[in-house]
Motif scaffolding. Structure first.
Motif, mmCIF file in Angstrom:
data_model
loop_
_atom_site.group_PDB
_atom_site.id
_atom_site.type_symbol
_atom_site.label_atom_id
_atom_site.label_comp_id
_atom_site.label_asym_id
_atom_site.label_seq_id
_atom_site.Cartn_x
_atom_site.Cartn_y
_atom_site.Cartn_z
ATOM 1 N N GLY A 63 -11.291 -39.241 24.394
ATOM 2 C CA GLY A 63 -10.102 -39.914 23.978
ATOM 3 C C GLY A 63 -10.820 -41.229 23.900
ATOM 4 O O GLY A 63 -9.931 -42.145 23.907
ATOM 5 N N LYS A 64 -12.043 -41.648 23.387
ATOM 6 C CA LYS A 64 -12.620 -42.792 23.494
ATOM 7 C C LYS A 64 -12.437 -43.012 21.882
ATOM 8 O O LYS A 64 -13.181 -42.328 21.151
ATOM 9 N N ASP A 65 -12.326 -44.267 21.543
ATOM 10 C CA ASP A 65 -12.765 -44.900 20.282
ATOM 11 C C ASP A 65 -14.215 -45.077 20.233
ATOM 12 O O ASP A 65 -14.707 -45.564 21.105
ATOM 13 N N ILE A 66 -14.705 -44.738 18.823
ATOM 14 C CA ILE A 66 -16.037 -45.035 18.640
ATOM 15 C C ILE A 66 -16.353 -46.136 17.554
ATOM 16 O O ILE A 66 -15.498 -46.206 16.599
ATOM 17 N N ALA A 67 -17.250 -46.763 17.937
ATOM 18 C CA ALA A 67 -17.611 -47.737 16.902
ATOM 19 C C ALA A 67 -19.176 -47.284 16.398
ATOM 20 O O ALA A 67 -20.078 -46.816 17.091
ATOM 21 N N VAL A 68 -19.185 -47.117 15.100
ATOM 22 C CA VAL A 68 -20.490 -46.573 14.441
ATOM 23 C C VAL A 68 -21.407 -47.719 13.906
ATOM 24 O O VAL A 68 -21.017 -48.132 12.899
ATOM 25 N N ALA A 69 -22.576 -47.884 14.472
ATOM 26 C CA ALA A 69 -23.640 -48.781 13.766
ATOM 27 C C ALA A 69 -24.667 -48.013 13.102
ATOM 28 O O ALA A 69 -25.589 -48.533 12.339
ATOM 29 N N SER A 70 -24.754 -46.868 13.223
ATOM 30 C CA SER A 70 -26.015 -46.063 12.479
ATOM 31 C C SER A 70 -25.027 -44.863 11.809
ATOM 32 O O SER A 70 -24.311 -44.031 12.380
ATOM 33 N N LYS A 71 -25.326 -44.793 10.443
ATOM 34 C CA LYS A 71 -24.600 -43.998 9.667
ATOM 35 C C LYS A 71 -24.840 -42.571 9.691
ATOM 36 O O LYS A 71 -24.288 -41.804 9.117
ATOM 37 N N GLU A 72 -26.216 -42.142 10.289
ATOM 38 C CA GLU A 72 -26.744 -40.867 10.426
ATOM 39 C C GLU A 72 -25.608 -39.928 10.656
ATOM 40 O O GLU A 72 -25.498 -38.889 10.104
ATOM 41 N N ILE A 73 -24.894 -40.158 11.885
ATOM 42 C CA ILE A 73 -23.895 -39.127 12.217
ATOM 43 C C ILE A 73 -22.847 -39.028 11.320
ATOM 44 O O ILE A 73 -22.159 -37.811 10.889
ATOM 45 N N LEU A 74 -22.538 -39.813 10.265
ATOM 46 C CA LEU A 74 -21.433 -39.625 9.330
ATOM 47 C C LEU A 74 -21.794 -38.995 8.283
ATOM 48 O O LEU A 74 -21.164 -38.304 7.518
ATOM 49 N N VAL A 75 -23.138 -39.215 7.870
ATOM 50 C CA VAL A 75 -23.821 -38.551 6.771
ATOM 51 C C VAL A 75 -24.073 -37.121 7.121
ATOM 52 O O VAL A 75 -23.625 -36.251 6.403
ATOM 53 N N MET A 76 -24.417 -36.936 8.034
ATOM 54 C CA MET A 76 -24.704 -35.337 8.518
ATOM 55 C C MET A 76 -23.286 -34.667 8.830
ATOM 56 O O MET A 76 -23.368 -33.689 8.657
ATOM 57 N N ALA A 77 -22.427 -35.389 9.592
ATOM 58 C CA ALA A 77 -21.341 -34.450 10.196
ATOM 59 C C ALA A 77 -20.028 -35.379 10.116
ATOM 60 O O ALA A 77 -19.110 -35.243 10.877
ATOM 61 N N GLY A 78 -19.849 -36.244 8.978
ATOM 62 C CA GLY A 78 -18.660 -36.943 8.964
ATOM 63 C C GLY A 78 -17.542 -36.213 8.855
ATOM 64 O O GLY A 78 -16.472 -36.541 9.542
ATOM 65 N N GLU A 79 -17.381 -35.044 8.274
ATOM 66 C CA GLU A 79 -16.284 -34.300 8.254
ATOM 67 C C GLU A 79 -15.845 -33.810 9.617
ATOM 68 O O GLU A 79 -14.572 -34.020 9.956
ATOM 69 N N ILE A 80 -16.551 -33.412 10.499
ATOM 70 C CA ILE A 80 -16.608 -32.972 11.712
ATOM 71 C C ILE A 80 -16.227 -34.265 12.513
ATOM 72 O O ILE A 80 -15.191 -34.095 13.467
#
Length: 118
Positions: A63-80
């Motif tokens: 239930g935590k908001d996340i702030a993304v400073a490295s794009k790798e997780i969104l490139v690799m698994a953004g849909e998830i």
């Protein structure tokens, strides 16, 4: 306060040097524990490479908001990541200039209004 380092062998040494007020976690499991701590409202994901995915998903599921400073997780698994964020009612915020610019352009826009250029 808590921090996490990669090397479990150094965690005890570092914790002894920092004193009782700082808990030192280590490794992937330490990152997940840190990302799901009860007192955290938002979790900053600034881990290079794929190592940030599991902590990000754990934070979202907690239930935590996340702030993304490295794009790798969104490139690799953004849909998830985005599906889990929606399912858990949390926000995914961009905190570097590239992400921030894209999110600002797309914020609140219907999916149909986005065109691909090629």
């Amino acid at each position: 306060m808590a921090i996490c380092i990669g090397d479990p062998a150094r965690a005890a040494e570092l914790e002894a040097g920092l004193g009782a007020s700082t808990k030192v976690l280590s490794g992937g499991q330490g990152l997940i524990e840190l990302a799901t701590m009860r007192g955290a409202d938002i979790v900053l994901i600034a881990i290079v490479g794929t190592a940030g995915l599991q902590p990000a998903l754990a934070a979202i599921r907690a239930g935590k908001d996340i702030a993304v400073a490295s794009k790798e997780i969104l490139v690799m698994a953004g849909e998830i990541v985005m599906r889990e964020a929606k399912r858990n009612g949390v926000r995914v915020l961009a905190v570097d200039s590239e992400h921030s610019a894209i999110f600002q352009c797309l914020d609140g826009k219907p999916r149909e209004s986005v065109r691909h250029s090629g």
